[in-house]
Design a protein around this motif. Structure first.
Motif, PDB file in Angstrom:
ATOM      1  N   SER A   1      -7.507 -51.441-103.194  1.00  0.00           N
ATOM      2  CA  SER A   1      -7.873 -52.465-102.242  1.00  0.00           C
ATOM      3  C   SER A   1      -9.156 -52.039-101.520  1.00  0.00           C
ATOM      4  O   SER A   1      -9.191 -50.982-100.893  1.00  0.00           O
ATOM      5  CB  SER A   1      -6.689 -52.635-101.288  1.00  0.00           C
ATOM      6  OG  SER A   1      -7.093 -53.338-100.182  1.00  0.00           O
ATOM      7  N   ALA A   2     -10.188 -52.872-101.622  1.00  0.00           N
ATOM      8  CA  ALA A   2     -11.483 -52.517-101.020  1.00  0.00           C
ATOM      9  C   ALA A   2     -12.039 -53.711-100.259  1.00  0.00           C
ATOM     10  O   ALA A   2     -11.641 -54.856-100.500  1.00  0.00           O
ATOM     11  CB  ALA A   2     -12.460 -52.102-102.113  1.00  0.00           C
ATOM     12  N   LEU A   3     -12.945 -53.443 -99.332  1.00  0.00           N
ATOM     13  CA  LEU A   3     -13.591 -54.493 -98.549  1.00  0.00           C
ATOM     14  C   LEU A   3     -15.101 -54.269 -98.548  1.00  0.00           C
ATOM     15  O   LEU A   3     -15.573 -53.183 -98.921  1.00  0.00           O
ATOM     16  CB  LEU A   3     -13.073 -54.463 -97.102  1.00  0.00           C
ATOM     17  CG  LEU A   3     -11.590 -54.793 -96.874  1.00  0.00           C
ATOM     18  CD1 LEU A   3     -11.223 -54.571 -95.404  1.00  0.00           C
ATOM     19  CD2 LEU A   3     -11.265 -56.231 -97.296  1.00  0.00           C
ATOM     20  N   VAL A   4     -15.821 -55.290 -98.091  1.00  0.00           N
ATOM     21  CA  VAL A   4     -17.280 -55.169 -97.990  1.00  0.00           C
ATOM     22  C   VAL A   4     -17.640 -54.931 -96.530  1.00  0.00           C
ATOM     23  O   VAL A   4     -17.358 -55.775 -95.670  1.00  0.00           O
ATOM     24  CB  VAL A   4     -17.984 -56.452 -98.478  1.00  0.00           C
ATOM     25  CG1 VAL A   4     -19.494 -56.261 -98.427  1.00  0.00           C
ATOM     26  CG2 VAL A   4     -17.528 -56.815 -99.883  1.00  0.00           C
TER      27      VAL A   4
ATOM     28  N   ASP B   1     -21.895 -52.205 -98.237  1.00  0.00           N
ATOM     29  CA  ASP B   1     -21.087 -51.027 -98.578  1.00  0.00           C
ATOM     30  C   ASP B   1     -19.703 -51.482 -99.023  1.00  0.00           C
ATOM     31  O   ASP B   1     -19.112 -52.382 -98.410  1.00  0.00           O
ATOM     32  CB  ASP B   1     -20.891 -50.117 -97.357  1.00  0.00           C
ATOM     33  CG  ASP B   1     -22.169 -49.417 -96.948  1.00  0.00           C
ATOM     34  OD1 ASP B   1     -23.143 -49.465 -97.720  1.00  0.00           O
ATOM     35  OD2 ASP B   1     -22.180 -48.832 -95.851  1.00  0.00           O
ATOM     36  N   ILE B   2     -19.186 -50.829-100.063  1.00  0.00           N
ATOM     37  CA  ILE B   2     -17.804 -51.107-100.462  1.00  0.00           C
ATOM     38  C   ILE B   2     -16.956 -49.988 -99.873  1.00  0.00           C
ATOM     39  O   ILE B   2     -17.215 -48.806-100.148  1.00  0.00           O
ATOM     40  CB  ILE B   2     -17.635 -51.107-102.002  1.00  0.00           C
ATOM     41  CG1 ILE B   2     -18.763 -51.895-102.673  1.00  0.00           C
ATOM     42  CG2 ILE B   2     -16.261 -51.638-102.383  1.00  0.00           C
ATOM     43  CD1 ILE B   2     -18.853 -53.330-102.324  1.00  0.00           C
ATOM     44  N   VAL B   3     -15.977 -50.367 -99.065  1.00  0.00           N
ATOM     45  CA  VAL B   3     -15.196 -49.360 -98.343  1.00  0.00           C
ATOM     46  C   VAL B   3     -13.703 -49.533 -98.627  1.00  0.00           C
ATOM     47  O   VAL B   3     -13.254 -50.595 -99.062  1.00  0.00           O
ATOM     48  CB  VAL B   3     -15.478 -49.420 -96.817  1.00  0.00           C
ATOM     49  CG1 VAL B   3     -16.939 -49.165 -96.520  1.00  0.00           C
ATOM     50  CG2 VAL B   3     -15.029 -50.754 -96.215  1.00  0.00           C
ATOM     51  N   ILE B   4     -12.969 -48.455 -98.340  1.00  0.00           N
ATOM     52  CA  ILE B   4     -11.526 -48.446 -98.610  1.00  0.00           C
ATOM     53  C   ILE B   4     -10.786 -48.505 -97.268  1.00  0.00           C
ATOM     54  O   ILE B   4     -10.735 -47.502 -96.534  1.00  0.00           O
ATOM     55  CB  ILE B   4     -11.129 -47.157 -99.384  1.00  0.00           C
ATOM     56  CG1 ILE B   4     -11.988 -46.989-100.647  1.00  0.00           C
ATOM     57  CG2 ILE B   4      -9.635 -47.160 -99.714  1.00  0.00           C
ATOM     58  CD1 ILE B   4     -11.794 -48.081-101.697  1.00  0.00           C
ATOM     59  N   PRO B   5     -10.218 -49.670 -96.930  1.00  0.00           N
ATOM     60  CA  PRO B   5      -9.624 -49.816 -95.591  1.00  0.00           C
ATOM     61  C   PRO B   5      -8.472 -48.843 -95.328  1.00  0.00           C
ATOM     62  O   PRO B   5      -8.309 -48.373 -94.205  1.00  0.00           O
ATOM     63  CB  PRO B   5      -9.132 -51.270 -95.567  1.00  0.00           C
ATOM     64  CG  PRO B   5      -9.144 -51.734 -96.981  1.00  0.00           C
ATOM     65  CD  PRO B   5     -10.147 -50.910 -97.713  1.00  0.00           C
TER      66      PRO B   5
END
Ligand code: BTN
Length: 269
Positions: A115-118, A123-127
């Motif tokens: 599961s990742a967010l922008v 940047d693609i980040v991992i919540p």
């Protein structure tokens, strides 16, 4: 989280994934062992290479990040690639190519159970891991007889291996317990990037991408500090515009920001 057991085969990787280009706008994947920067290479080639292509390298000696930063990655461990594109959309949608790639990466990651967010802008980040960054994107517009866009991505697959390595805020698939080779990840990203580019081409493409970006944003709904070239704004990240600008309310007014670094001060709940 899914995992694959491929260990990287130095001889056949591209043959293995070339079939993923079918139905996409990309005619070819070129691989070079080492270069300064895949983005810089494609910017140079933009006027002579008529096709849309993908350039991937094992190592960059001068990898470029956003805002003049350096993108570092040890040889052969992560995905370092750039796409050369011919826009098939109105010029004002060009800045959204970055968003299309970011959303393509988020979609690909969801297919492997990550599961990742922008995090605005790219940047693609991992919540679940404190919004650590797994991937960064850098787009450049090349003017000429035919306008082209180069968009590059650095994606951490096998490095860093722990929080003691690499930039403080970095994470990799390996740190998430997933073993994937670069070629499998590249094929998945190409496939999902193409889907987002097709959306961008639609008449209401900007609106579609905006909706999806808001739904997958690590920024919207947070109290943030935004550092721009000449200003620091503290406020509530309330919206994104169809041009990809971040809208921050500083308590007095809504301000639109087109470039900058965001620090989340308070997370949305
Ligand atoms: C950022 O997060 O600052 C953007 C990083 C983009 C890095 C990639 S690696 C492949 C391509 N070539 C470059 O020189 N930069 C991009």
């Amino acid at each position: 989280m899914k995992s694959n057991s491929h260990t990287e085969n130095k001889n056949i990787p591209l043959k293995k994934i070339e079939k993923c280009l079918k139905g996409t706008r990309f005619n070819e994947i070129k691989r070079i062992e080492e270069t300064g920067s895949t983005n810089a290479d494609l910017v140079l080639r933009a006027s002579e290479a008529p096709d849309d292509i993908v350039l991937v390298t094992d190592h960059q000696t001068d990898g470029k990040g956003r805002l003049g930063r350096v993108w570092e990655s040890p040889k052969g461990l992560n995905l370092l690639c750039s796409f050369l594109l011919t826009p098939k959309w109105a010029k004002d949608k060009n800045p959204l190519v970055t968003s299309a790639l970011a959303l393509g990466v988020v979609d690909y990651l969801s297919t492997i159970g990550v599961s990742a967010l922008v995090k605005w802008p790219n940047d693609i980040v991992i919540p679940e891991r404190d919004n650590k960054k797994i991937s960064g994107i850098l787009a450049e517009q090349v003017e000429g007889e035919v306008e082209r866009i180069v968009v590059g991505i650095g994606f951490n697959i096998s490095w860093p291996t722990s929080s003691q390595e690499g930039p403080l805020d970095a994470i990799s698939l390996k740190m998430l317990g997933a073993t994937f080779d670069r070629w499998t990840v590249l094929a998945g990203i190409i496939e999902n990037f193409e889907k987002q580019l097709k959306l961008l081409e639609e008449l209401n493409g900007a609106a579609l991408l905006r909706r999806s970006l808001i739904a997958h944003s690590a920024t919207i709904g947070n109290q943030v500090r935004v550092e721009t070239a000449n200003n620091i704004i503290v406020g509530f990240a309330k919206d994104l515009t169809e041009e990809g600008f971040l809208v921050v309310n500083d308590g007095n007014q809504d301000l639109q920001v087109n470039a900058g670094d965001v620090v989340n001060l308070r997370k949305k709940i």
